[in-house]
Write a protein that holds these residues in place. Structure first.
Motif, PDB file in Angstrom:
ATOM      1  N   VAL A 108       0.903  -1.427   0.193  1.00 58.06           N
ATOM      2  CA  VAL A 108       0.150   0.127  -0.016  1.00 58.06           C
ATOM      3  C   VAL A 108       0.811   1.235  -0.072  1.00 58.06           C
ATOM      4  N   LEU A 109       1.869   1.283   0.897  1.00 64.06           N
ATOM      5  CA  LEU A 109       2.621   2.493   1.108  1.00 64.06           C
ATOM      6  C   LEU A 109       3.501   2.697  -0.131  1.00 64.06           C
ATOM      7  N   ARG A 110       3.890   1.811  -0.881  1.00 60.74           N
ATOM      8  CA  ARG A 110       4.759   2.042  -2.123  1.00 60.74           C
ATOM      9  C   ARG A 110       3.824   2.423  -3.319  1.00 60.74           C
ATOM     10  N   LEU A 111       2.780   2.443  -3.319  1.00 59.07           N
ATOM     11  CA  LEU A 111       2.127   2.941  -4.612  1.00 59.07           C
ATOM     12  C   LEU A 111       2.452   4.065  -4.761  1.00 59.07           C
ATOM     13  N   ARG A 112       2.467   4.475  -6.279  1.00 59.13           N
ATOM     14  CA  ARG A 112       3.025   5.745  -6.806  1.00 59.13           C
ATOM     15  C   ARG A 112       1.729   6.648  -7.016  1.00 59.13           C
ATOM     16  N   ALA A 113       1.564   7.376  -5.832  1.00 58.17           N
ATOM     17  CA  ALA A 113       0.446   8.271  -5.792  1.00 58.17           C
ATOM     18  C   ALA A 113       0.802   9.233  -4.717  1.00 58.17           C
ATOM     19  N   THR A 114      -0.313  10.288  -4.605  1.00 58.70           N
ATOM     20  CA  THR A 114      -0.143  10.958  -3.480  1.00 58.70           C
ATOM     21  C   THR A 114      -0.609  10.405  -2.264  1.00 58.70           C
ATOM     22  N   PRO A 115      -0.414  10.739  -0.931  1.00 58.03           N
ATOM     23  CA  PRO A 115      -0.887  10.226   0.125  1.00 58.03           C
ATOM     24  C   PRO A 115      -2.497  10.145   0.197  1.00 58.03           C
ATOM     25  N   HIS A 116      -2.895  11.360  -0.165  1.00 60.95           N
ATOM     26  CA  HIS A 116      -4.490  11.456  -0.423  1.00 60.95           C
ATOM     27  C   HIS A 116      -5.041  10.289  -1.326  1.00 60.95           C
ATOM     28  N   ALA A 117      -4.586  10.231  -2.550  1.00 65.27           N
ATOM     29  CA  ALA A 117      -5.063   9.430  -3.530  1.00 65.27           C
ATOM     30  C   ALA A 117      -4.935   7.725  -2.864  1.00 65.27           C
ATOM     31  N   ILE A 118      -3.736   7.530  -2.443  1.00 64.83           N
ATOM     32  CA  ILE A 118      -3.613   6.210  -1.723  1.00 64.83           C
ATOM     33  C   ILE A 118      -4.723   5.945  -0.531  1.00 64.83           C
ATOM     34  N   ALA A 119      -4.878   6.803   0.276  1.00 64.40           N
ATOM     35  CA  ALA A 119      -5.758   6.821   1.465  1.00 64.40           C
ATOM     36  C   ALA A 119      -7.405   6.785   0.683  1.00 64.40           C
ATOM     37  N   ALA A 120      -7.612   7.755  -0.015  1.00 66.19           N
ATOM     38  CA  ALA A 120      -8.923   7.701  -0.794  1.00 66.19           C
ATOM     39  C   ALA A 120      -9.376   6.430  -1.423  1.00 66.19           C
ATOM     40  N   GLY A 121      -8.337   6.054  -2.161  1.00 69.55           N
ATOM     41  CA  GLY A 121      -8.516   4.592  -2.954  1.00 69.55           C
ATOM     42  C   GLY A 121      -8.819   3.585  -2.067  1.00 69.55           C
ATOM     43  N   ILE A 122      -7.954   3.347  -1.050  1.00 72.23           N
ATOM     44  CA  ILE A 122      -8.106   2.345   0.056  1.00 72.23           C
ATOM     45  C   ILE A 122      -9.709   2.427   0.787  1.00 72.23           C
ATOM     46  N   ALA A 123      -9.855   3.713   1.365  1.00 76.50           N
ATOM     47  CA  ALA A 123     -11.104   3.964   1.893  1.00 76.50           C
ATOM     48  C   ALA A 123     -12.533   3.673   1.117  1.00 76.50           C
ATOM     49  N   THR A 124     -12.413   3.855  -0.117  1.00 74.61           N
ATOM     50  CA  THR A 124     -13.505   3.663  -1.209  1.00 74.61           C
ATOM     51  C   THR A 124     -13.549   1.897  -1.187  1.00 74.61           C
ATOM     52  N   VAL A 170      -4.180   5.596   6.963  1.00 68.33           N
ATOM     53  CA  VAL A 170      -3.470   5.335   5.773  1.00 68.33           C
ATOM     54  C   VAL A 170      -3.023   6.426   5.255  1.00 68.33           C
ATOM     55  N   LEU A 171      -3.728   7.761   5.387  1.00 67.75           N
ATOM     56  CA  LEU A 171      -3.078   8.961   5.129  1.00 67.75           C
ATOM     57  C   LEU A 171      -1.929   9.359   5.852  1.00 67.75           C
ATOM     58  N   THR A 172      -1.868   9.009   7.208  1.00 69.61           N
ATOM     59  CA  THR A 172      -0.800   9.214   7.962  1.00 69.61           C
ATOM     60  C   THR A 172       0.245   8.473   7.840  1.00 69.61           C
ATOM     61  N   MET A 173      -0.041   7.199   7.476  1.00 69.64           N
ATOM     62  CA  MET A 173       1.220   6.156   7.110  1.00 69.64           C
ATOM     63  C   MET A 173       1.934   6.620   5.782  1.00 69.64           C
ATOM     64  N   ALA A 174       1.122   7.004   5.098  1.00 70.73           N
ATOM     65  CA  ALA A 174       1.768   7.310   3.598  1.00 70.73           C
ATOM     66  C   ALA A 174       2.336   8.393   3.482  1.00 70.73           C
ATOM     67  N   ARG A 175       1.874   9.522   4.244  1.00 74.18           N
ATOM     68  CA  ARG A 175       2.728  10.878   4.375  1.00 74.18           C
ATOM     69  C   ARG A 175       3.807  10.449   5.078  1.00 74.18           C
ATOM     70  N   SER A 176       4.251   9.680   6.018  1.00 71.80           N
ATOM     71  CA  SER A 176       5.091   9.537   6.854  1.00 71.80           C
ATOM     72  C   SER A 176       6.448   8.688   6.019  1.00 71.80           C
ATOM     73  N   PHE A 177       5.693   7.527   5.418  1.00 76.05           N
ATOM     74  CA  PHE A 177       6.567   6.925   4.588  1.00 76.05           C
ATOM     75  C   PHE A 177       7.096   7.360   3.460  1.00 76.05           C
ATOM     76  N   GLN A 178       6.356   8.365   2.895  1.00 74.73           N
ATOM     77  CA  GLN A 178       6.871   9.216   1.530  1.00 74.73           C
ATOM     78  C   GLN A 178       7.789  10.330   1.958  1.00 74.73           C
ATOM     79  N   GLU A 179       7.669  10.953   3.259  1.00 73.54           N
ATOM     80  CA  GLU A 179       8.503  11.739   3.704  1.00 73.54           C
ATOM     81  C   GLU A 179      10.098  11.103   3.942  1.00 73.54           C
ATOM     82  N   THR A 180       9.860  10.065   4.564  1.00 72.32           N
ATOM     83  CA  THR A 180      11.162   9.396   5.081  1.00 72.32           C
ATOM     84  C   THR A 180      11.763   8.650   3.748  1.00 72.32           C
ATOM     85  N   ARG A 181      11.251   8.330   2.773  1.00 73.19           N
ATOM     86  CA  ARG A 181      11.715   8.056   1.530  1.00 73.19           C
ATOM     87  C   ARG A 181      12.514   9.113   0.747  1.00 73.19           C
TER      88      ARG A 181
END
Length: 198
Positions: A36-52, A162-173
């Motif tokens: 999930v975290l390695r998807l190539r998208a913005t944190p909002h797009a990843i979180a919104a997609g999984i939420a839907t 997921v939004l919090t995790m994706a932001r943290s993961f992408q900032e760390t990367r």
């Protein structure tokens, strides 16, 4: 085929793998988290997609969960890959819990009477004719009504986690990549010891 098994799995082994992870639940959850975290998208797009995907799993429209998830993800600019991953919440282990909870909540909201536990006598012929009204009022309507608040609640919770995790993961990367580039540039700028003498 390049990665084919030497001995093909039997049906029982495939069924066991679908219901119970081969290694452990922890390792499987970690693998899904990384996917999930390695998807190539913005944190909002990843979180919104999984939420839907999570929301669509709560609806009683079995067989249409992916279509519902993709349509909702497209409307709110979510990741379609994330929507597909969110639909994985619905599986043989979780569906009985989801169906029971949506049915009971819908029945409570509608103040509907509990069926006696027996299928209507005309259920088989009605479904063969495509007449879904035989199951709409006693079963599908309460499940649909109950799926909206439960689905929205779990979808919102999933979105923020997921939004919090994706932001943290992408900032760390990004920080790690910037540090690696700076290190590579510093190494390239240093004069080599074995270089040609002037």
């Amino acid at each position: 085929m390049l990665f084919r098994r030497r001995q093909p799995e039997t049906f029982g082994q495939k069924l066991r793998g679908a219901l119970w992870p081969r290694r452990s639940w922890r390792r499987s959850a970690r693998y899904m988290q990384r996917r999930v975290l390695r998807l190539r998208a913005t944190p909002h797009a990843i979180a919104a997609g999984i939420a839907t995907g999570v929301f669509s799993t709560f609806t009683p429209f079995i067989g249409f969960h992916f279509i519902i998830a993709f349509a909702l993800a497209w409307l709110i600019r979510g990741s379609l890959a994330g929507a597909a991953l969110g639909c994985l919440l619905g599986n043989p282990v979780t569906f009985p819990l989801i169906w029971a909870s949506t049915y009971e909540l819908g029945r409570y909201v509608l103040a509907a009477e509990t069926p006696d536990g027996h299928a209507p006598a005309s259920l088989g012929p009605a479904l063969m004719r495509g007449d879904l009204s035989a199951v709409w009022t006693p079963y599908l309507k309460p499940m649909l009504v109950g799926s909206v608040p439960l689905g929205l609640g779990f979808a919102l919770l999933t979105y923020f986690v997921v939004l919090t995790m994706a932001r943290s993961f992408q900032e760390t990367r990004l920080r790690r990549t910037a540090a690696e580039r700076a290190l590579a540039a510093a190494r390239a700028a240093q004069p080599t010891l074995n270089g040609p003498l002037p």
